[in-house]
Scaffold this active site. Structure first.
Site, PDB file in Angstrom:
ATOM      1  N   GLY A   2      66.459  98.794  22.442  1.00 55.82           N
ATOM      2  CA  GLY A   2      65.481  98.939  21.365  1.00 55.82           C
ATOM      3  C   GLY A   2      65.504 100.346  20.792  1.00 55.82           C
ATOM      4  N   ASP A  21      56.513  99.760  23.810  1.00 57.20           N
ATOM      5  CA  ASP A  21      56.973  99.371  25.150  1.00 57.20           C
ATOM      6  C   ASP A  21      55.757  99.421  26.072  1.00 57.20           C
ATOM      7  OD1 ASP A  21      60.100  99.500  26.485  1.00 57.20           O
ATOM      8  OD2 ASP A  21      58.403  99.578  27.881  1.00 57.20           O
ATOM      9  N   ARG A  70      70.260  91.995  32.226  1.00 55.52           N
ATOM     10  CA  ARG A  70      71.018  91.440  33.347  1.00 55.52           C
ATOM     11  C   ARG A  70      71.456  92.508  34.333  1.00 55.52           C
ATOM     12  NH1 ARG A  70      76.024  88.006  31.702  1.00 55.52           N
ATOM     13  NH2 ARG A  70      75.984  89.363  29.891  1.00 55.52           N
ATOM     14  N   ASN A 108      67.589  88.207  26.027  1.00 58.56           N
ATOM     15  CA  ASN A 108      68.316  87.060  26.605  1.00 58.56           C
ATOM     16  C   ASN A 108      67.456  86.226  27.554  1.00 58.56           C
ATOM     17  OD1 ASN A 108      70.956  87.139  25.526  1.00 58.56           O
ATOM     18  ND2 ASN A 108      71.403  88.960  26.726  1.00 58.56           N
ATOM     19  N   HIS A 163      74.692  81.992  22.657  1.00 59.89           N
ATOM     20  CA  HIS A 163      75.172  83.279  23.137  1.00 59.89           C
ATOM     21  C   HIS A 163      75.399  83.146  24.629  1.00 59.89           C
ATOM     22  CE1 HIS A 163      75.809  87.506  23.301  1.00 59.89           C
ATOM     23  NE2 HIS A 163      74.687  87.800  23.919  1.00 59.89           N
TER      24      HIS A 163
HETATM   25  N1  LIG Z   1      71.408  89.196  22.196  1.00 54.51           N
HETATM   26  C1  LIG Z   1      72.311  90.030  22.657  1.00 54.51           C
HETATM   27  O1  LIG Z   1      73.468  89.981  22.246  1.00 54.51           O
HETATM   28  C2  LIG Z   1      71.901  91.084  23.648  1.00 54.51           C
HETATM   29  C3  LIG Z   1      72.714  92.190  23.888  1.00 54.51           C
HETATM   30  C4  LIG Z   1      72.294  93.159  24.779  1.00 54.51           C
HETATM   31  C5  LIG Z   1      71.091  93.015  25.457  1.00 54.51           C
HETATM   32  N2  LIG Z   1      70.347  91.909  25.241  1.00 54.51           N
HETATM   33  C6  LIG Z   1      69.077  91.688  25.921  1.00 54.51           C
HETATM   34  O2  LIG Z   1      68.112  92.579  25.384  1.00 54.51           O
HETATM   35  C7  LIG Z   1      67.086  92.790  26.342  1.00 54.51           C
HETATM   36  C8  LIG Z   1      66.843  94.280  26.491  1.00 54.51           C
HETATM   37  O3  LIG Z   1      67.970  94.920  27.057  1.00 54.51           O
HETATM   38  P1  LIG Z   1      67.908  96.475  27.421  1.00 54.51           P
HETATM   39  O4  LIG Z   1      69.251  96.861  27.905  1.00 54.51           O
HETATM   40  O5  LIG Z   1      67.300  97.257  26.331  1.00 54.51           O
HETATM   41  O6  LIG Z   1      66.892  96.430  28.651  1.00 54.51           O
HETATM   42  P2  LIG Z   1      65.953  97.643  29.173  1.00 54.51           P
HETATM   43  O7  LIG Z   1      65.492  97.208  30.524  1.00 54.51           O
HETATM   44  O8  LIG Z   1      66.631  98.941  29.036  1.00 54.51           O
HETATM   45  O9  LIG Z   1      64.737  97.637  28.162  1.00 54.51           O
HETATM   46  C9  LIG Z   1      63.826  96.594  28.103  1.00 54.51           C
HETATM   47  C10 LIG Z   1      62.477  97.210  27.837  1.00 54.51           C
HETATM   48  O10 LIG Z   1      61.520  96.141  27.680  1.00 54.51           O
HETATM   49  C11 LIG Z   1      60.289  96.641  28.142  1.00 54.51           C
HETATM   50  N3  LIG Z   1      59.349  95.562  28.385  1.00 54.51           N
HETATM   51  C12 LIG Z   1      59.319  94.695  29.425  1.00 54.51           C
HETATM   52  N4  LIG Z   1      58.280  93.849  29.281  1.00 54.51           N
HETATM   53  C13 LIG Z   1      57.649  94.181  28.134  1.00 54.51           C
HETATM   54  C14 LIG Z   1      56.511  93.675  27.432  1.00 54.51           C
HETATM   55  N5  LIG Z   1      55.820  92.647  27.920  1.00 54.51           N
HETATM   56  N6  LIG Z   1      56.150  94.279  26.297  1.00 54.51           N
HETATM   57  C15 LIG Z   1      56.846  95.325  25.799  1.00 54.51           C
HETATM   58  N7  LIG Z   1      57.931  95.851  26.405  1.00 54.51           N
HETATM   59  C16 LIG Z   1      58.324  95.283  27.555  1.00 54.51           C
HETATM   60  C17 LIG Z   1      60.676  97.420  29.414  1.00 54.51           C
HETATM   61  O11 LIG Z   1      59.650  98.334  29.772  1.00 54.51           O
HETATM   62  C18 LIG Z   1      61.969  98.105  28.970  1.00 54.51           C
HETATM   63  O12 LIG Z   1      61.742  99.404  28.466  1.00 54.51           O
HETATM   64  C19 LIG Z   1      67.578  92.101  27.625  1.00 54.51           C
HETATM   65  O13 LIG Z   1      67.007  90.811  27.731  1.00 54.51           O
HETATM   66  C20 LIG Z   1      69.074  91.976  27.392  1.00 54.51           C
HETATM   67  O14 LIG Z   1      69.647  90.933  28.152  1.00 54.51           O
HETATM   68  C21 LIG Z   1      70.726  90.959  24.347  1.00 54.51           C
END
Ligand SMILES: NC(=O)c1ccc[n+]([C@@H]2O[C@H](COP(=O)([O-])OP(=O)(O)OC[C@H]3O[C@@H](n4cnc5c(N)ncnc54)[C@H](O)[C@@H]3O)[C@@H](O)[C@H]2O)c1
Length: 299
Positions: A2, A21, A70, A108, A163
């Site tokens: 994000g 967050d 993941r 995801n 995906h």
């Molecule tokens: N669609 C895609 O192609 C793709 C690619 C990469 C990552 N992702 C997905 O994106 C998501 C985020 O990945 P990331 O690497 O940034 O993970 P991350 O753990 O670094 O960040 C996730 C954030 O979400 C926050 N969070 C958790 N619960 C919350 C809530 N209820 N309200 C607000 N914030 C909340 C956490 O505090 C954390 O800062 C994962 O599910 C990952 O699998 C998807």
């Protein structure tokens, strides 16, 4: 992811950004850090952070990346129920504060989380879209360009489906400046690149050990946001809610769409071969299984 997406949007001066967050203080600190990057990079947009949704009120676009990423050995599907709760809570807040927003889902398992956000927000289907295909095609394009030693800019790739491991790279329609891939590499090479694309996320997770990819996913989500906010009407592979298109009903699956100020302004239906149709049906079946699990939780 994000934060990276926010930085990407600020660098392009696409929008003022509010980071949210649940980690206390973290989005506020990151927001200040990004705001202070402005004078160096020369952007005039504001970036702020908050632990609540009030400062996000009346957003035009909301990118949802909240949730768990993941870990090694963990499939996207393992994340299902944990991230279902997160997406449900986040979407409720977003819909309350920004009832006219377009939602771009990233969390995801992507296609299932899009379905949750669509159901919980009660937004029209064209205002809930998922990011996966832009990333998957970017991976495929990067591998093709590397293999052929040509510019990534000349490589066009088509990917359909959910995906994940069942995504459907349509190699028949992928090309380098119009030259079909089949004329540029043998089948064995092409198959190897397809398999690497399908496992592209897991390959990175294996190296990072404590997280998943974020630079390319962030850039992919930012490309979608830019197309929406600037009404560029880019044709991009995105997760869209299908109602009969490609023989899929009531599910989010990756298809080519036109992304503009209205969100998903058009879904393109490509003529597929019997084999491609079968692969897409299998991919949609995998998304259906996840949605069925969520449905039991919802009632
Ligand atoms: N669609 C895609 O192609 C793709 C690619 C990469 C990552 N992702 C997905 O994106 C998501 C985020 O990945 P990331 O690497 O940034 O993970 P991350 O753990 O670094 O960040 C996730 C954030 O979400 C926050 N969070 C958790 N619960 C919350 C809530 N209820 N309200 C607000 N914030 C909340 C956490 O505090 C954390 O800062 C994962 O599910 C990952 O699998 C998807």
């Amino acid at each position: 992811m994000g934060a990276s997406c926010a930085m990407n949007l600020a660098m392009k001066e696409v929008a003022d950004v509010v980071l949210v967050d649940i980690m206390e203080g973290v989005p506020i600190g990151k927001g200040l850090d990004m705001l202070q990057t402005g004078p160096i990079e020369g952007y005039d947009v504001t970036v702020t952070g908050a632990n609540d949704y009030a400062p996000t009120a009346d957003s035009d676009v909301v990118v949802i990346t909240a949730g768990l990423a993941r870990k090694p050995g963990m499939s996207r599907d393992d994340l299902l129920l944990a991230n279902y709760e997160v997406i449900k809570n986040v979407t409720e807040q977003v819909a309350k504060h920004s009832p006219n927003a377009i939602l771009v889902l990233v969390t995801n398992p992507l296609d299932a989380m899009c379905w949750v956000a669509y159901k919980v927000s009660k937004f029209p289907k064209h205002r809930v879209v998922g990011m996966a295909g832009v990333l998957d095609t970017a991976r495929f394009r990067a591998f093709i360009a590397q293999e052929l030693n040509v510019s990534v800019e000349n490589v066009t790739a088509v990917v359909l489906g959910g995906h994940g491991d069942t995504m459907v790279p349509v190699t028949r329609l992928s090309n380098v400046s119009g030259i079909p891939l089949a004329e540029l590499m043998d089948k064995e090479t092409l198959d190897r690149l397809v398999t690497r694309t399908q496992n592209g996320g897991a390959e990175i997770v294996k190296h990072l050990k404590t997280g998943s990819a974020y630079y390319a996913p962030a850039a992919a989500a930012a490309e979608m946001v830019e197309s929406i906010l600037k009404d560029k009407k880019k044709v991009l592979p995105c997760a869209a809610y299908l109602e009969g298109e490609y023989g899929v009903n009531g599910l989010y699956v990756g298809v080519p769409v036109k992304l503009g100020a209205g969100g998903i302004e058009k879904i393109y239906e490509i003529q597929l071969t019997a084999e491609e149709k079968a692969m897409l049906a299998k991919s949609a079946g995998a998304v259906q299984e996840l949605v069925d699990v969520i449905k039991t939780k919802m009632t």
